[in-house]
Motif scaffolding. Sequence first.
Motif, PDB file in Angstrom:
ATOM      1  N   VAL A  18       0.856  -1.189   0.000  1.00  0.00           N
ATOM      2  CA  VAL A  18       0.000   0.000   0.000  1.00  0.00           C
ATOM      3  C   VAL A  18       0.887   1.232   0.000  1.00  0.00           C
ATOM      4  CG1 VAL A  18      -1.967  -1.093   1.145  1.00  0.00           C
ATOM      5  CG2 VAL A  18      -0.204   0.012   2.522  1.00  0.00           C
ATOM      6  N   GLU A  19       0.375   2.297  -0.574  1.00  0.00           N
ATOM      7  CA  GLU A  19       1.096   3.567  -0.580  1.00  0.00           C
ATOM      8  C   GLU A  19       0.409   4.510   0.385  1.00  0.00           C
ATOM      9  OE1 GLU A  19       1.650   5.200  -4.469  1.00  0.00           O
ATOM     10  OE2 GLU A  19       2.301   3.276  -5.297  1.00  0.00           O
ATOM     11  N   ILE A  20       1.223   5.201   1.157  1.00  0.00           N
ATOM     12  CA  ILE A  20       0.707   6.184   2.101  1.00  0.00           C
ATOM     13  C   ILE A  20       1.304   7.528   1.711  1.00  0.00           C
ATOM     14  CG2 ILE A  20       0.620   6.903   4.520  1.00  0.00           C
ATOM     15  CD1 ILE A  20       0.773   3.943   5.261  1.00  0.00           C
ATOM     16  N   GLU A  21       0.437   8.499   1.507  1.00  0.00           N
ATOM     17  CA  GLU A  21       0.892   9.816   1.094  1.00  0.00           C
ATOM     18  C   GLU A  21       1.959  10.348   2.031  1.00  0.00           C
ATOM     19  OE1 GLU A  21      -1.979  12.865   0.193  1.00  0.00           O
ATOM     20  OE2 GLU A  21      -3.414  11.352  -0.482  1.00  0.00           O
ATOM     21  N   MET A  22       2.959  10.972   1.441  1.00  0.00           N
ATOM     22  CA  MET A  22       4.025  11.637   2.197  1.00  0.00           C
ATOM     23  C   MET A  22       4.923  10.664   2.949  1.00  0.00           C
ATOM     24  SD  MET A  22       3.073  14.838   1.475  1.00  0.00           S
ATOM     25  CE  MET A  22       3.845  15.934   2.623  1.00  0.00           C
ATOM     26  N   GLN A  23       4.872   9.376   2.631  1.00  0.00           N
ATOM     27  CA  GLN A  23       5.721   8.385   3.290  1.00  0.00           C
ATOM     28  C   GLN A  23       6.568   7.669   2.249  1.00  0.00           C
ATOM     29  OE1 GLN A  23       5.881   7.832   6.695  1.00  0.00           O
ATOM     30  NE2 GLN A  23       4.526   9.610   6.824  1.00  0.00           N
ATOM     31  N   ARG A  24       7.852   7.559   2.515  1.00  0.00           N
ATOM     32  CA  ARG A  24       8.740   6.855   1.601  1.00  0.00           C
ATOM     33  C   ARG A  24       8.837   5.368   1.941  1.00  0.00           C
ATOM     34  NH1 ARG A  24      14.310   9.931   0.540  1.00  0.00           N
ATOM     35  NH2 ARG A  24      13.555  12.051   0.394  1.00  0.00           N
ATOM     36  N   GLU A  25       8.667   5.033   3.216  1.00  0.00           N
ATOM     37  CA  GLU A  25       8.818   3.647   3.646  1.00  0.00           C
ATOM     38  C   GLU A  25       7.818   2.743   2.939  1.00  0.00           C
ATOM     39  OE1 GLU A  25       8.153   6.078   5.935  1.00  0.00           O
ATOM     40  OE2 GLU A  25      10.110   6.390   6.842  1.00  0.00           O
ATOM     41  N   ARG A  26       8.181   1.467   2.852  1.00  0.00           N
ATOM     42  CA  ARG A  26       7.260   0.477   2.284  1.00  0.00           C
ATOM     43  C   ARG A  26       6.270   0.078   3.368  1.00  0.00           C
ATOM     44  NH1 ARG A  26      10.043  -4.494  -0.324  1.00  0.00           N
ATOM     45  NH2 ARG A  26       9.913  -5.019   1.847  1.00  0.00           N
ATOM     46  N   TYR A  27       5.020   0.027   3.008  1.00  0.00           N
ATOM     47  CA  TYR A  27       3.977  -0.431   3.916  1.00  0.00           C
ATOM     48  C   TYR A  27       3.199  -1.552   3.243  1.00  0.00           C
ATOM     49  CZ  TYR A  27       4.799   3.582   6.912  1.00  0.00           C
ATOM     50  OH  TYR A  27       5.369   4.488   7.763  1.00  0.00           O
ATOM     51  N   PHE A  28       2.695  -2.458   4.078  1.00  0.00           N
ATOM     52  CA  PHE A  28       1.922  -3.572   3.575  1.00  0.00           C
ATOM     53  C   PHE A  28       0.683  -3.768   4.440  1.00  0.00           C
ATOM     54  CE2 PHE A  28       6.217  -4.380   2.232  1.00  0.00           C
ATOM     55  CZ  PHE A  28       6.070  -4.820   0.928  1.00  0.00           C
ATOM     56  N   LEU A  29      -0.377  -4.148   3.799  1.00  0.00           N
ATOM     57  CA  LEU A  29      -1.575  -4.594   4.481  1.00  0.00           C
ATOM     58  C   LEU A  29      -1.409  -6.096   4.670  1.00  0.00           C
ATOM     59  CD1 LEU A  29      -4.553  -4.049   5.375  1.00  0.00           C
ATOM     60  CD2 LEU A  29      -5.176  -4.729   3.060  1.00  0.00           C
ATOM     61  N   VAL A  30      -1.594  -6.574   5.902  1.00  0.00           N
ATOM     62  CA  VAL A  30      -1.450  -7.996   6.192  1.00  0.00           C
ATOM     63  C   VAL A  30      -2.838  -8.626   6.242  1.00  0.00           C
ATOM     64  CG1 VAL A  30      -0.650  -9.715   7.852  1.00  0.00           C
ATOM     65  CG2 VAL A  30       0.655  -7.609   7.516  1.00  0.00           C
ATOM     66  N   ASN A  31      -3.038  -9.653   5.443  1.00  0.00           N
ATOM     67  CA  ASN A  31      -4.279 -10.407   5.450  1.00  0.00           C
ATOM     68  C   ASN A  31      -3.981 -11.791   6.029  1.00  0.00           C
ATOM     69  OD1 ASN A  31      -6.919 -11.302   4.927  1.00  0.00           O
ATOM     70  ND2 ASN A  31      -6.361 -12.028   2.901  1.00  0.00           N
ATOM     71  N   VAL A  32      -4.565 -12.082   7.186  1.00  0.00           N
ATOM     72  CA  VAL A  32      -4.365 -13.389   7.813  1.00  0.00           C
ATOM     73  C   VAL A  32      -5.370 -14.348   7.185  1.00  0.00           C
ATOM     74  CG1 VAL A  32      -4.423 -14.672   9.981  1.00  0.00           C
ATOM     75  CG2 VAL A  32      -3.529 -12.338   9.936  1.00  0.00           C
ATOM     76  N   ILE A  33      -4.856 -15.372   6.504  1.00  0.00           N
ATOM     77  CA  ILE A  33      -5.730 -16.261   5.732  1.00  0.00           C
ATOM     78  C   ILE A  33      -6.022 -17.582   6.427  1.00  0.00           C
ATOM     79  CG2 ILE A  33      -5.165 -15.249   3.511  1.00  0.00           C
ATOM     80  CD1 ILE A  33      -3.159 -17.500   3.060  1.00  0.00           C
ATOM     81  N   ARG A  34      -5.314 -17.884   7.483  1.00  0.00           N
ATOM     82  CA  ARG A  34      -5.527 -19.162   8.179  1.00  0.00           C
ATOM     83  C   ARG A  34      -6.599 -18.977   9.245  1.00  0.00           C
ATOM     84  NH1 ARG A  34      -1.866 -23.880   9.666  1.00  0.00           N
ATOM     85  NH2 ARG A  34      -0.777 -23.380   7.770  1.00  0.00           N
ATOM     86  N   ILE A  35      -7.552 -19.906   9.266  1.00  0.00           N
ATOM     87  CA  ILE A  35      -8.604 -19.946  10.291  1.00  0.00           C
ATOM     88  C   ILE A  35      -8.545 -21.319  10.937  1.00  0.00           C
ATOM     89  CG2 ILE A  35     -11.085 -19.875  10.739  1.00  0.00           C
ATOM     90  CD1 ILE A  35     -11.307 -17.967   8.325  1.00  0.00           C
TER      91      ILE A  35
END
Length: 114
Positions: A18-35
Amino acid sequence: MGDLLTRVAPHDVQLFPVEIEMQRERYFLVNVIRIVKCIDDQASEEVSYWTEKDGLPEKVGTYFSVAGMRIDPTQVGDAKVFRTWGWHIALIVSEEIKDALEHIGATGTKFKEV
């Protein structure tokens, strides 16, 4: 944190950049798929289930509420990060991941033994 989760629990999570305005760092959305169906009803403080009387047929048989949750570790298998079946509010991580997150100084986390 994303690198850690995909290295230790590659079959339990998905990462989406995901991109966050004004941020250079890499960001990720984590989706937990195991139930995992592992809540120990008897050992938990209190559990209740949705019933037909509640008028939501799609929820019948799943948890309405869980207080003082305890899990049965024999049901977890090799899962390192997962949500509990029927009570997706809970996000469970292994001791290994908890320790690794604390080691890297991850913020915004709160752990409670279940």
